[in-house]
Scaffold this motif. Structure first.
Motif, PDB file in Angstrom:
ATOM      1  N   PRO A   4       0.823  -1.232   0.000  1.00 18.62           N
ATOM      2  CA  PRO A   4       0.000   0.000   0.000  1.00 18.62           C
ATOM      3  C   PRO A   4       0.840   1.258   0.000  1.00 18.62           C
ATOM      4  N   ARG A   5       1.928   1.259   0.807  1.00 24.33           N
ATOM      5  CA  ARG A   5       2.775   2.457   0.852  1.00 24.33           C
ATOM      6  C   ARG A   5       3.464   2.663  -0.491  1.00 24.33           C
ATOM      7  N   ARG A   6       3.938   1.552  -1.100  1.00 27.61           N
ATOM      8  CA  ARG A   6       4.580   1.674  -2.398  1.00 27.61           C
ATOM      9  C   ARG A   6       3.593   2.243  -3.420  1.00 27.61           C
ATOM     10  N   GLY A   7       2.317   1.810  -3.285  1.00 26.05           N
ATOM     11  CA  GLY A   7       1.296   2.315  -4.207  1.00 26.05           C
ATOM     12  C   GLY A   7       1.053   3.800  -4.036  1.00 26.05           C
ATOM     13  N   LEU A   8       1.058   4.279  -2.778  1.00 27.68           N
ATOM     14  CA  LEU A   8       0.839   5.703  -2.535  1.00 27.68           C
ATOM     15  C   LEU A   8       1.971   6.534  -3.116  1.00 27.68           C
ATOM     16  N   ALA A   9       3.195   6.065  -2.937  1.00 22.48           N
ATOM     17  CA  ALA A   9       4.339   6.805  -3.468  1.00 22.48           C
ATOM     18  C   ALA A   9       4.291   6.837  -4.984  1.00 22.48           C
ATOM     19  N   ALA A  10       3.917   5.697  -5.580  1.00 22.95           N
ATOM     20  CA  ALA A  10       3.833   5.656  -7.043  1.00 22.95           C
ATOM     21  C   ALA A  10       2.712   6.551  -7.530  1.00 22.95           C
ATOM     22  N   LEU A  11       1.593   6.600  -6.774  1.00 23.23           N
ATOM     23  CA  LEU A  11       0.456   7.433  -7.173  1.00 23.23           C
ATOM     24  C   LEU A  11       0.831   8.908  -7.193  1.00 23.23           C
ATOM     25  N   ALA A  12       1.673   9.313  -6.237  1.00 21.77           N
ATOM     26  CA  ALA A  12       2.102  10.718  -6.201  1.00 21.77           C
ATOM     27  C   ALA A  12       2.841  11.068  -7.467  1.00 21.77           C
ATOM     28  N   ILE A  13       3.714  10.128  -7.942  1.00 23.66           N
ATOM     29  CA  ILE A  13       4.476  10.388  -9.170  1.00 23.66           C
ATOM     30  C   ILE A  13       3.550  10.400 -10.380  1.00 23.66           C
ATOM     31  N   VAL A  14       2.599   9.446 -10.397  1.00 25.19           N
ATOM     32  CA  VAL A  14       1.668   9.373 -11.530  1.00 25.19           C
ATOM     33  C   VAL A  14       0.851  10.648 -11.622  1.00 25.19           C
ATOM     34  N   ASP A 188       4.766  14.419  -0.279  1.00 30.89           N
ATOM     35  CA  ASP A 188       4.255  13.067  -0.014  1.00 30.89           C
ATOM     36  C   ASP A 188       5.394  12.064   0.133  1.00 30.89           C
ATOM     37  N   ILE A 189       6.387  12.188  -0.734  1.00 32.88           N
ATOM     38  CA  ILE A 189       7.526  11.267  -0.660  1.00 32.88           C
ATOM     39  C   ILE A 189       8.319  11.489   0.622  1.00 32.88           C
ATOM     40  N   ASN A 190       8.607  12.731   0.938  1.00 31.79           N
ATOM     41  CA  ASN A 190       9.411  13.030   2.126  1.00 31.79           C
ATOM     42  C   ASN A 190       8.712  12.635   3.424  1.00 31.79           C
ATOM     43  N   GLU A 191       7.367  12.679   3.431  1.00 32.95           N
ATOM     44  CA  GLU A 191       6.620  12.367   4.645  1.00 32.95           C
ATOM     45  C   GLU A 191       6.213  10.900   4.737  1.00 32.95           C
ATOM     46  N   ASP A 192       6.570  10.102   3.755  1.00 28.36           N
ATOM     47  CA  ASP A 192       6.201   8.689   3.755  1.00 28.36           C
ATOM     48  C   ASP A 192       7.153   7.919   4.686  1.00 28.36           C
ATOM     49  N   ALA A 193       6.659   7.583   5.878  1.00 27.68           N
ATOM     50  CA  ALA A 193       7.500   6.919   6.879  1.00 27.68           C
ATOM     51  C   ALA A 193       7.873   5.504   6.465  1.00 27.68           C
ATOM     52  N   ALA A 194       7.153   4.928   5.505  1.00 25.73           N
ATOM     53  CA  ALA A 194       7.454   3.568   5.078  1.00 25.73           C
ATOM     54  C   ALA A 194       8.642   3.502   4.129  1.00 25.73           C
ATOM     55  N   GLN A 198      17.155   5.976   1.465  1.00 27.53           N
ATOM     56  CA  GLN A 198      17.611   5.657   0.110  1.00 27.53           C
ATOM     57  C   GLN A 198      16.446   5.589  -0.865  1.00 27.53           C
ATOM     58  N   GLU A 199      15.330   5.014  -0.428  1.00 31.07           N
ATOM     59  CA  GLU A 199      14.143   4.921  -1.297  1.00 31.07           C
ATOM     60  C   GLU A 199      13.567   6.311  -1.575  1.00 31.07           C
ATOM     61  N   LYS A 200      13.560   7.155  -0.572  1.00 28.38           N
ATOM     62  CA  LYS A 200      13.081   8.518  -0.775  1.00 28.38           C
ATOM     63  C   LYS A 200      13.945   9.247  -1.801  1.00 28.38           C
ATOM     64  N   GLN A 201      15.245   9.085  -1.672  1.00 25.72           N
ATOM     65  CA  GLN A 201      16.153   9.752  -2.608  1.00 25.72           C
ATOM     66  C   GLN A 201      15.923   9.260  -4.033  1.00 25.72           C
ATOM     67  N   ALA A 202      15.666   7.974  -4.177  1.00 22.27           N
ATOM     68  CA  ALA A 202      15.407   7.423  -5.505  1.00 22.27           C
ATOM     69  C   ALA A 202      14.110   7.972  -6.079  1.00 22.27           C
ATOM     70  N   ARG A 203      13.064   8.033  -5.228  1.00 21.83           N
ATOM     71  CA  ARG A 203      11.780   8.571  -5.680  1.00 21.83           C
ATOM     72  C   ARG A 203      11.900  10.049  -6.073  1.00 21.83           C
ATOM     73  N   LEU A 204      12.610  10.805  -5.269  1.00 21.24           N
ATOM     74  CA  LEU A 204      12.782  12.232  -5.545  1.00 21.24           C
ATOM     75  C   LEU A 204      13.597  12.448  -6.820  1.00 21.24           C
TER      76      LEU A 204
END
Length: 219
Positions: A4-14, A188-194, A198-204
């Motif tokens: 679910p958390r991965r989905g939320l992060a992906a949704l922000a990018i989409v 959204d990415i920075n506040e995602d505690a899940a 390193q994952e945040k940096q990749a998403r950003l």
């Protein structure tokens, strides 16, 4: 990271990429040509609602002076972009609140008289639309502030569509909407505690890469 958390992060990018695609539909800027207007108060004209100094409940000249800086391209067409949106906001803020339809119609007519041709018609239409949009936006400010950031952005966009067609919404507000969506996605990415650091940096990095492809002058 859980699904679910991965989905939320992906949704922000989409969501941001969808806004980027909308912004791409806006036509590129063309060479800009400054168009100077020489404002003169028109003489009284015959008709049901004559335009004369006594017809006004306000001074039209500040609006006319600001609109002198509206830009045309090399073919004499009005350049409709984020800069014009700022100009329209400044210009219409010189008008009184709750301006009646007759005075707003007169203002539009004077814009057309002093900015001749199709560009004048277009500018007049945008002035009248932006005045109504700005008035409703200010009235709804408290309601917008009570919403989440994404909901407020959606409400603001819906309000823009009430007063402008799709192409003008993209041209006038697309860049600002893009920036807001980008910043919301970063938050959204920075506040995602899940997500790990390193994952945040990749998403950003992915988000920044997508953003820079559309607006390379932005970091």
């Amino acid at each position: 990271m859980t699904p679910p958390r991965r989905g939320l992060a992906a949704l922000a990018i989409v969501f941001t990429l969808a806004v980027l695609a909308l912004y791409l539909a806006q036509t590129g800027r063309q060479d800009q040509l400054r168009y100077d207007l020489n404002w003169q108060q028109p003489e009284p004209t015959p008709g049901k609602r004559p335009i004369s100094p006594n017809s006004w409940s306000f001074d039209f000249r500040p609006l006319g002076d600001i609109l002198q800086t509206a830009r045309l391209d090399g073919e004499g067409r009005l350049i409709v972009d984020a800069d014009l949106a700022d100009l329209l906001e400044t210009a219409t803020n010189t008008l009184p609140d709750h301006l009646d339809s007759d005075n707003l119609e007169r203002a539009g007519l004077l814009v057309r008289k002093n900015f001749p041709g199709k560009s004048g018609e277009r500018l007049s239409h945008l002035v009248e639309g932006y005045y109504r949009y700005g008035h409703m936006s200010r009235e709804g400010r408290q309601r917008f502030e009570a919403l989440s950031a994404r909901a407020a952005l959606a409400e603001q966009t819906a309000l823009q569509h009430q007063h402008f067609d799709e192409s003008d919404v993209r041209a006038l507000f697309g860049r600002k909407m893009l920036l807001q969506s980008y910043l919301l996605s970063r938050r959204d990415i920075n506040e995602d505690a899940a997500l790990s650091t390193q994952e945040k940096q990749a998403r950003l990095a992915e988000l920044n890469a997508s953003f820079s492809q559309i607006l390379p002058d932005r970091q």
